[in-house]
Design an enzyme around this catalytic site. Structure first.
Site, mmCIF file in Angstrom:
data_model
loop_
_atom_site.group_PDB
_atom_site.id
_atom_site.type_symbol
_atom_site.label_atom_id
_atom_site.label_comp_id
_atom_site.label_asym_id
_atom_site.label_seq_id
_atom_site.Cartn_x
_atom_site.Cartn_y
_atom_site.Cartn_z
ATOM 1 C CB CYS A 112 67.011 -27.124 -64.110
ATOM 2 S SG CYS A 112 66.559 -26.303 -62.596
ATOM 3 C CG HIS A 248 68.470 -24.206 -66.895
ATOM 4 N ND1 HIS A 248 67.124 -23.962 -66.737
ATOM 5 C CD2 HIS A 248 68.986 -24.284 -65.634
ATOM 6 C CE1 HIS A 248 66.845 -23.912 -65.443
ATOM 7 N NE2 HIS A 248 67.954 -24.107 -64.752
ATOM 8 C CG ASN A 278 66.125 -21.781 -62.445
ATOM 9 O OD1 ASN A 278 65.460 -22.503 -63.172
ATOM 10 N ND2 ASN A 278 67.184 -22.209 -61.777
HETATM 11 N N1 ACO Z 1 70.336 -10.468 -51.416
HETATM 12 C C1 ACO Z 1 71.412 -9.924 -50.829
HETATM 13 N N2 ACO Z 1 72.466 -10.641 -50.404
HETATM 14 C C2 ACO Z 1 72.418 -11.976 -50.606
HETATM 15 C C3 ACO Z 1 71.325 -12.605 -51.201
HETATM 16 C C4 ACO Z 1 70.247 -11.803 -51.617
HETATM 17 N N3 ACO Z 1 69.157 -12.316 -52.229
HETATM 18 N N4 ACO Z 1 71.560 -13.940 -51.273
HETATM 19 C C5 ACO Z 1 72.773 -14.152 -50.736
HETATM 20 N N5 ACO Z 1 73.295 -12.954 -50.311
HETATM 21 C C6 ACO Z 1 74.582 -12.714 -49.682
HETATM 22 C C7 ACO Z 1 75.157 -13.918 -49.023
HETATM 23 O O1 ACO Z 1 74.642 -14.056 -47.711
HETATM 24 C C8 ACO Z 1 76.644 -13.595 -49.020
HETATM 25 O O2 ACO Z 1 76.905 -12.717 -47.963
HETATM 26 P P1 ACO Z 1 78.261 -12.857 -47.095
HETATM 27 O O3 ACO Z 1 79.377 -12.630 -48.104
HETATM 28 O O4 ACO Z 1 78.115 -11.780 -46.091
HETATM 29 O O5 ACO Z 1 78.232 -14.243 -46.548
HETATM 30 C C9 ACO Z 1 76.830 -12.815 -50.325
HETATM 31 O O6 ACO Z 1 75.522 -12.364 -50.711
HETATM 32 C C10 ACO Z 1 77.445 -13.594 -51.448
HETATM 33 O O7 ACO Z 1 76.749 -14.832 -51.563
HETATM 34 P P2 ACO Z 1 77.146 -15.894 -52.626
HETATM 35 O O8 ACO Z 1 76.253 -17.091 -52.476
HETATM 36 O O9 ACO Z 1 78.623 -16.101 -52.625
HETATM 37 O O10 ACO Z 1 76.768 -15.113 -53.992
HETATM 38 P P3 ACO Z 1 77.036 -15.555 -55.454
HETATM 39 O O11 ACO Z 1 77.750 -14.486 -56.166
HETATM 40 O O12 ACO Z 1 77.571 -16.951 -55.553
HETATM 41 O O13 ACO Z 1 75.567 -15.597 -56.091
HETATM 42 C C11 ACO Z 1 73.859 -17.173 -56.629
HETATM 43 C C12 ACO Z 1 74.598 -16.454 -55.524
HETATM 44 C C13 ACO Z 1 73.092 -16.143 -57.468
HETATM 45 C C14 ACO Z 1 72.862 -18.153 -56.000
HETATM 46 C C15 ACO Z 1 74.860 -17.942 -57.539
HETATM 47 O O14 ACO Z 1 75.733 -18.684 -56.752
HETATM 48 C C16 ACO Z 1 74.178 -18.874 -58.498
HETATM 49 O O15 ACO Z 1 73.417 -18.463 -59.363
HETATM 50 N N6 ACO Z 1 74.463 -20.185 -58.405
HETATM 51 C C17 ACO Z 1 73.871 -21.152 -59.289
HETATM 52 C C18 ACO Z 1 72.574 -21.534 -58.730
HETATM 53 C C19 ACO Z 1 71.721 -22.221 -59.720
HETATM 54 O O16 ACO Z 1 71.922 -22.121 -60.914
HETATM 55 N N7 ACO Z 1 70.703 -22.912 -59.206
HETATM 56 C C20 ACO Z 1 69.713 -23.493 -59.996
HETATM 57 C C21 ACO Z 1 70.119 -24.824 -60.512
HETATM 58 S S1 ACO Z 1 68.910 -25.501 -61.515
HETATM 59 C C22 ACO Z 1 67.870 -26.498 -60.619
HETATM 60 O O17 ACO Z 1 67.913 -27.706 -60.771
HETATM 61 C C23 ACO Z 1 66.844 -25.917 -59.682
#
Ligand code: ACO
Length: 321
Positions: A112, A248, A278
């Site tokens: 990214c 980003h 993203n």
């Molecule tokens: N719908 C519903 N529930 C979901 C979903 C979904 N799409 N995805 C995950 N959950 C659930 C999980 O299973 C978990 O359930 P549990 O508590 O029963 O285990 C719960 O939601 C919470 O999951 P978390 O992963 O803790 O949620 P979080 O608040 O951290 O949000 C997210 C997840 C959006 C992915 C966040 O962590 C994030 O944005 N991280 C950064 C990721 C990023 O920026 N990636 C790109 C990098 S750039 C590149 O180089 C590609």
């Protein structure tokens, strides 16, 4: 001598995938996706539509905005993690499609952060007098790497391309760029197969992007926060002198955290996340082009571009438009 952005362009594939569409594909809700990420829809390349297919209209739009033609371009630098082919590189595929011949053309891969890395490399060619008109592109079809049955990743990504034309200028310009990487975070975000690890056509479609979202989130906030402060300090400027933050577009909560660190109201942050998702290396040039074309970003204003991605890689650019 500086490199100045003389024109911008972008392109999004026509097909839109909404959160409602995703509700039918995986166990998720529009409410969860919006509240956790800020994303409402994303554009997805249809089968056969490649990264270069997206880069071509983005590049043409940037060339038109800068008033330059194919004969003027003397360097093509593309940031992408999702090349059409392993080789030729997307830079040369784009060169051929644009009817450009002979100039250096290459791609680099920094996930990214790819566009910021490409911008940083190209601006040095321009600044050193080795390029008079550089085409810099961030283009991705990350949807091809995603497991569409994994709700924790598939809701986040989209496809697209953005481009800028860099020309020499005595006025700034790209004022400074700051690139970083730390491979100790490689397991947080990666694609598990490549040529030398044994990728072959038989395995295609079985390997997918892997991400520890929570941990990426934490490192992203820390590293982005650090690099924006580093950029301000390196140029001896204050937070208040930044007109626009162009970050980003990975997660609205990460963007809000960085804006807070810069004490910037969200009205001065370009956010395209809701409609683009993203788009990896394409996300910053897409956001930049959106902000310029809708008239929010004006000539003479000072912009801070900041990215992070798999590697982990991260970086920034301070730009006077
Ligand atoms: N719908 C519903 N529930 C979901 C979903 C979904 N799409 N995805 C995950 N959950 C659930 C999980 O299973 C978990 O359930 P549990 O508590 O029963 O285990 C719960 O939601 C919470 O999951 P978390 O992963 O803790 O949620 P979080 O608040 O951290 O949000 C997210 C997840 C959006 C992915 C966040 O962590 C994030 O944005 N991280 C950064 C990721 C990023 O920026 N990636 C790109 C990098 S750039 C590149 O180089 C590609």
């Amino acid at each position: 001598m500086y490199a100045r952005i003389a024109g911008t362009g972008s392109y999004l594939p026509k097909k839109i995938l909404t959160n409602a569409d995703l509700e039918k594909m995986v166990d998720t809700t529009d409410e969860w996706i919006k509240s956790r990420s800020g994303i409402e829809q994303r554009h997805i390349a249809v089968p056969g539509e490649t990264t270069t297919d997206l880069a071509v209209p983005a590049a043409r739009a940037a060339m038109a905005a800068a008033g330059v033609g194919p004969a003027d371009i003397d360097l093509i630098c593309v940031g992408t993690t999702t090349p059409d082919l392993i080789f030729p590189n997307v830079g040369t595929l784009l060169q051929q499609r644009l009817g450009i011949h002979g100039c250096a053309a290459f791609s680099l891969e920094a996930a990214c952060s790819g566009f910021i890395y490409a911008l940083s490399v190209a601006e040095k060619f321009v600044r050193l007098g080795e390029s008079k008109c550089a085409l810099v592109v961030g283009a991705e079809t990350l949807s091809r790497m995603v497991d569409w049955t994994d709700r924790s990743t598939c809701v986040l990504f989209g496809d697209g391309a953005g481009a800028v034309i860099l020309k020499p200028s005595v006025e700034p310009g790209i004022i400074s760029t700051h690139l970083h990487a730390d491979g100790k975070y490689k397991d947080l975000l990666y694609f598990p197969e490549g040529i030398s690890t044994g990728f072959n056509l038989a395995g295609q479609g079985k390997a997918f992007l892997r991400m520890k979202g929570n941990e990426v989130y934490k490192v992203a906030v820390t590293t982005l926060g650090r690099v924006v402060l580093e950029t301000l300090a390196a140029n001896g400027i204050d937070k208040s002198q930044i007109d626009w933050l162009v970050p980003h577009q990975a997660n609205i909560r990460i963007i809000e955290a960085i804006a807070k660190r810069l004490e910037m109201p969200m009205e001065r942050v370009i956010v395209t996340l809701a409609t683009h998702g993203n788009t990896s290396a394409a996300s910053i040039p897409l956001a930049l082009d959106a902000g310029i074309r809708d008239g929010r970003i004006k000539p003479g204003q000072q912009l801070l571009l900041a990215a992070f991605g798999g590697g982990l890689t991260w970086g920034s650019a301070l730009v006077r438009l």
